[in-house]
Scaffold this active site. Structure first.
Site, PDB file in Angstrom:
ATOM      1  CD  GLU A  87      10.048  63.708   5.831  1.00 42.38           C
ATOM      2  OE1 GLU A  87       9.704  63.404   6.994  1.00 42.38           O
ATOM      3  OE2 GLU A  87      10.902  63.065   5.183  1.00 42.38           O
ATOM      4  CG  HIS A  97      15.261  55.150   4.840  1.00 42.49           C
ATOM      5  ND1 HIS A  97      15.468  55.232   6.191  1.00 42.49           N
ATOM      6  CD2 HIS A  97      15.228  56.427   4.395  1.00 42.49           C
ATOM      7  CE1 HIS A  97      15.549  56.498   6.552  1.00 42.49           C
ATOM      8  NE2 HIS A  97      15.396  57.259   5.474  1.00 42.49           N
ATOM      9  CE  LYS A 136      14.551  66.869  12.613  1.00 43.15           C
ATOM     10  NZ  LYS A 136      15.232  66.583  11.381  1.00 43.15           N
ATOM     11  NE  ARG A 184      16.998  63.828  15.528  1.00 45.94           N
ATOM     12  CZ  ARG A 184      17.888  64.794  15.342  1.00 45.94           C
ATOM     13  NH1 ARG A 184      18.635  65.199  16.329  1.00 45.94           N
ATOM     14  NH2 ARG A 184      18.018  65.356  14.170  1.00 45.94           N
ATOM     15  NE  ARG A 186      41.037  69.688  16.695  1.00 51.45           N
ATOM     16  CZ  ARG A 186      42.162  70.315  16.353  1.00 51.45           C
ATOM     17  NH1 ARG A 186      42.194  71.631  16.296  1.00 51.45           N
ATOM     18  NH2 ARG A 186      43.229  69.624  16.074  1.00 51.45           N
ATOM     19  CG  HIS A 235      11.557  57.934   7.353  1.00 50.22           C
ATOM     20  ND1 HIS A 235      10.346  58.552   7.574  1.00 50.22           N
ATOM     21  CD2 HIS A 235      12.375  58.899   6.842  1.00 50.22           C
ATOM     22  CE1 HIS A 235      10.435  59.822   7.221  1.00 50.22           C
ATOM     23  NE2 HIS A 235      11.645  60.065   6.769  1.00 50.22           N
ATOM     24  CG  ASN A 273      13.604  57.172  11.849  1.00 54.65           C
ATOM     25  OD1 ASN A 273      13.971  58.025  11.046  1.00 54.65           O
ATOM     26  ND2 ASN A 273      14.383  56.733  12.814  1.00 54.65           N
ATOM     27  CG  HIS A 284      12.961  61.176   1.730  1.00 53.22           C
ATOM     28  ND1 HIS A 284      13.436  59.989   2.239  1.00 53.22           N
ATOM     29  CD2 HIS A 284      12.494  61.883   2.791  1.00 53.22           C
ATOM     30  CE1 HIS A 284      13.277  59.992   3.555  1.00 53.22           C
ATOM     31  NE2 HIS A 284      12.706  61.126   3.921  1.00 53.22           N
ATOM     32  CD  GLU A 297      17.509  58.471  15.164  1.00 47.34           C
ATOM     33  OE1 GLU A 297      17.882  59.450  14.503  1.00 47.34           O
ATOM     34  OE2 GLU A 297      17.038  57.455  14.662  1.00 47.34           O
ATOM     35  CE  LYS A 316      19.610  62.062  13.092  1.00 48.49           C
ATOM     36  NZ  LYS A 316      18.741  60.984  12.564  1.00 48.49           N
TER      37      LYS A 316
HETATM   38  N1  LIG Z   1      19.911  66.243   8.172  1.00 53.09           N
HETATM   39  C1  LIG Z   1      18.724  65.735   8.328  1.00 53.09           C
HETATM   40  O1  LIG Z   1      18.170  65.659   9.444  1.00 53.09           O
HETATM   41  C2  LIG Z   1      17.983  65.264   7.114  1.00 53.09           C
HETATM   42  C3  LIG Z   1      16.617  64.969   7.191  1.00 53.09           C
HETATM   43  C4  LIG Z   1      15.955  64.604   6.022  1.00 53.09           C
HETATM   44  C5  LIG Z   1      16.642  64.524   4.821  1.00 53.09           C
HETATM   45  N2  LIG Z   1      17.970  64.817   4.790  1.00 53.09           N
HETATM   46  C6  LIG Z   1      18.725  64.776   3.527  1.00 53.09           C
HETATM   47  O2  LIG Z   1      18.179  65.757   2.657  1.00 53.09           O
HETATM   48  C7  LIG Z   1      18.461  65.386   1.314  1.00 53.09           C
HETATM   49  C8  LIG Z   1      17.239  65.627   0.473  1.00 53.09           C
HETATM   50  O3  LIG Z   1      16.912  67.003   0.526  1.00 53.09           O
HETATM   51  P1  LIG Z   1      15.968  67.685  -0.564  1.00 53.09           P
HETATM   52  O4  LIG Z   1      14.763  66.850  -0.754  1.00 53.09           O
HETATM   53  O5  LIG Z   1      15.831  69.085  -0.185  1.00 53.09           O
HETATM   54  O6  LIG Z   1      16.796  67.467  -1.903  1.00 53.09           O
HETATM   55  P2  LIG Z   1      17.869  68.373  -2.699  1.00 53.09           P
HETATM   56  O7  LIG Z   1      18.705  69.147  -1.770  1.00 53.09           O
HETATM   57  O8  LIG Z   1      18.556  67.450  -3.619  1.00 53.09           O
HETATM   58  O9  LIG Z   1      16.925  69.354  -3.524  1.00 53.09           O
HETATM   59  C9  LIG Z   1      16.090  68.822  -4.519  1.00 53.09           C
HETATM   60  C10 LIG Z   1      16.329  69.508  -5.862  1.00 53.09           C
HETATM   61  O10 LIG Z   1      15.701  70.788  -5.846  1.00 53.09           O
HETATM   62  C11 LIG Z   1      16.629  71.793  -6.223  1.00 53.09           C
HETATM   63  N3  LIG Z   1      16.207  73.010  -5.509  1.00 53.09           N
HETATM   64  C12 LIG Z   1      16.374  73.276  -4.197  1.00 53.09           C
HETATM   65  N4  LIG Z   1      15.732  74.407  -3.872  1.00 53.09           N
HETATM   66  C13 LIG Z   1      15.169  74.884  -5.003  1.00 53.09           C
HETATM   67  C14 LIG Z   1      14.357  76.015  -5.297  1.00 53.09           C
HETATM   68  N5  LIG Z   1      13.959  76.862  -4.343  1.00 53.09           N
HETATM   69  N6  LIG Z   1      13.973  76.204  -6.571  1.00 53.09           N
HETATM   70  C15 LIG Z   1      14.330  75.313  -7.533  1.00 53.09           C
HETATM   71  N7  LIG Z   1      15.064  74.215  -7.310  1.00 53.09           N
HETATM   72  C16 LIG Z   1      15.480  74.000  -6.062  1.00 53.09           C
HETATM   73  C17 LIG Z   1      17.962  71.247  -5.859  1.00 53.09           C
HETATM   74  O11 LIG Z   1      18.977  71.837  -6.611  1.00 53.09           O
HETATM   75  C18 LIG Z   1      17.796  69.760  -6.175  1.00 53.09           C
HETATM   76  O12 LIG Z   1      18.008  69.530  -7.538  1.00 53.09           O
HETATM   77  C19 LIG Z   1      18.907  63.937   1.357  1.00 53.09           C
HETATM   78  O13 LIG Z   1      20.302  63.886   1.151  1.00 53.09           O
HETATM   79  C20 LIG Z   1      18.588  63.489   2.768  1.00 53.09           C
HETATM   80  O14 LIG Z   1      19.482  62.512   3.257  1.00 53.09           O
HETATM   81  C21 LIG Z   1      18.648  65.185   5.906  1.00 53.09           C
HETATM   82 ZN   LIG Z   2      12.243  61.855   5.837  1.00 55.44          ZN
END
Ligand SMILES: NC(=O)c1ccc[n+]([C@@H]2O[C@H](COP(=O)([O-])OP(=O)(O)OC[C@H]3O[C@@H](n4cnc5c(N)ncnc54)[C@H](O)[C@@H]3O)[C@@H](O)[C@H]2O)c1
Ligand SMILES: [Zn+2]
Length: 376
Positions: free
Chosen positions: A187, A255, A230, A244, A123, A251, A248, A268, A240, A145
């Site tokens: 971003e 999206h 943020k 918040r 939990r 977005h 977006n 993205h 949200e 999130k």
């Molecule tokens: N929780 C939230 O508030 C929130 C906000 C925005 C996005 N997200 C989520 O985040 C995800 C996207 O995140 P992302 O863009 O970081 O993608 P990701 O986590 O897939 O990373 C992108 C790629 O880079 C690689 N990588 C990461 N760090 C590295 C480094 N230092 N050196 C070499 N390679 C590296 C990873 O292995 C991956 O292949 C999505 O799932 C999205 O839904 C969440």
């Molecule tokens: Zn975003």
């Protein structure tokens, strides 16, 4: 070591975000401030394993922690309940108790799934975010999130679960691909438009050199400002309900592009760059006196300078995009909410955008016109 601290002031769940360079030198001390016991599960993906994962494991062991690791597959396809289950199994097999900590080392995928695993195990146990992509540093690691995807859609299962600490160290960006770095810049530009004209102007001056070694102070500055914005928005509206939603900006269409391309086309950041141009063009229609042609031109020029796209890729149907936005999470009670710019540094949530206006803007930016669908 350089270290800027931003506090996310959520009362008993408050936490610090450290933004800087060579933060890992003091990992043991920083972790010691928040971990309840020596037991740590370190989660990272295969792409991060050799540049950072193994090194981080050694650092934690050296600092006196009892460390287990979970290495997941890299990429969005691994953001699943199955990956969370594998993490839960590892925790249970290792007799991890309520006082143990998950350390999520990676991009947004690792942070989201490891955070979700932490939210649900016993939990809820503590977790720390060590973001290694620019996007994760300025966005996904902050705000609590967490979640996983289902075959039916992205982020359909999750929890609000705040980390105990975030360590954003720009040294990680040295191994990140150029395309992923540029994606994160989208971003950062977004934060300038929604909340901070000074940040926007700073980016106009400095965006082209941010990743050059000599300019690390500039890079730290823009990450820190993004994180502060943020954090402010999250503190004002953790779940949200209102404010918040301004995060977006860009977005709604972003999206829709990602979904149309089955998450295998634009990144993205690239998709929201085009989405921001769409919102900007709609801003010209709805707030023409304050969101001037000059504002629009400045945004487009900054995105281009960053290396981001500002028009739709070939073959993208305006109708398909509009249809996607109608099932977007931002639709409430049948009315689509758009985040529109009013001036650089200020946006509003608007329900006044008509489908005809959206269609015209999409086609103007290179989406293909087609027969209209009923009921959109
Ligand atoms: N929780 C939230 O508030 C929130 C906000 C925005 C996005 N997200 C989520 O985040 C995800 C996207 O995140 P992302 O863009 O970081 O993608 P990701 O986590 O897939 O990373 C992108 C790629 O880079 C690689 N990588 C990461 N760090 C590295 C480094 N230092 N050196 C070499 N390679 C590296 C990873 O292995 C991956 O292949 C999505 O799932 C999205 O839904 C969440
Ligand atoms: Zn975003």
């Amino acid at each position: 070591m350089s270290d800027n601290v931003v506090v996310v002031d959520l009362g008993s769940r408050a936490y610090s975000i450290h933004v800087g360079q060579r933060l890992l030198d003091s990992l043991g001390t920083l972790l010691g401030d928040v971990a309840q016991s020596q037991k740590v599960l370190l989660v990272f993906d295969e792409a991060v394993e050799s540049p950072w994962g193994k090194m981080m494991h050694k650092l934690l062991v050296k600092a006196g922690y009892e460390v287990a690791t979970h290495v997941m597959a890299a990429g969005e396809a691994a953001k699943t309940v199955e990956t969370a289950t594998a993490i839960w199994s590892k925790l249970a097999d290792g007799a991890f108790d309520r006082d143990s900590t998950i350390v999520a080392l990676g991009g947004g995928v690792v942070g989201d799934v490891a955070g979700f695993a932490a939210a649900a195990y016993l939990r809820g146990i503590a977790f720390i975010q060590i973001p290694t992509t620019l996007l994760a540093m300025v966005d996904s690691s902050v705000g609590g999130k967490t979640g996983v995807n289902l075959p039916q859609g992205k982020n359909l299962v999750g929890a609000f679960w705040q980390p105990r600490m975030v360590l954003a160290d720009i040294d990680f960006l040295g191994t990140l691909s150029e395309r992923q770095r540029v994606s994160g810049l989208a971003e950062i530009i977004k934060y300038g438009v929604i909340r901070d004209a000074e940040l926007f102007a700073f980016l106009e001056e400095n965006i082209a050199t941010l990743f050059e070694g000599l300019h690390s102070a500039d890079l730290i500055h823009v990450i820190r400002r993004s994180v502060e914005i943020k954090a402010d928005v999250v503190v004002a509206d953790e779940r949200e309900g209102g404010l918040r939603r301004i995060l977006n900006f860009g977005h709604t269409i972003g999206h829709a592009i990602e979904a149309e391309q089955h998450y295998e086309g634009m990144t993205h950041g690239e998709a929201i760059a085009v989405g921001m141009v769409v919102a900007s063009a709609l801003g010209r229609i709805h707030h023409p006196d304050t969101w001037t042609e000059e504002c629009h031109a400045r945004l487009v020029a900054l995105l281009e300078k960053a290396g981001l796209p500002t028009r739709f890729p070939a073959g993208m149907s305006a109708e398909a995009l509009i249809e996607r936005t109608s099932v977007d999470k931002k639709v409430r009670k049948g009315t689509l909410r758009w985040v529109l710019p009013v001036r650089i540094g200020e946006v509003v949530i608007s329900r006044d955008v008509t489908i005809e206006q959206a269609r015209e803007v999409l086609v103007g930016l290179g989406a293909t016109a087609g027969a209209s669908h009923a009921g959109v």
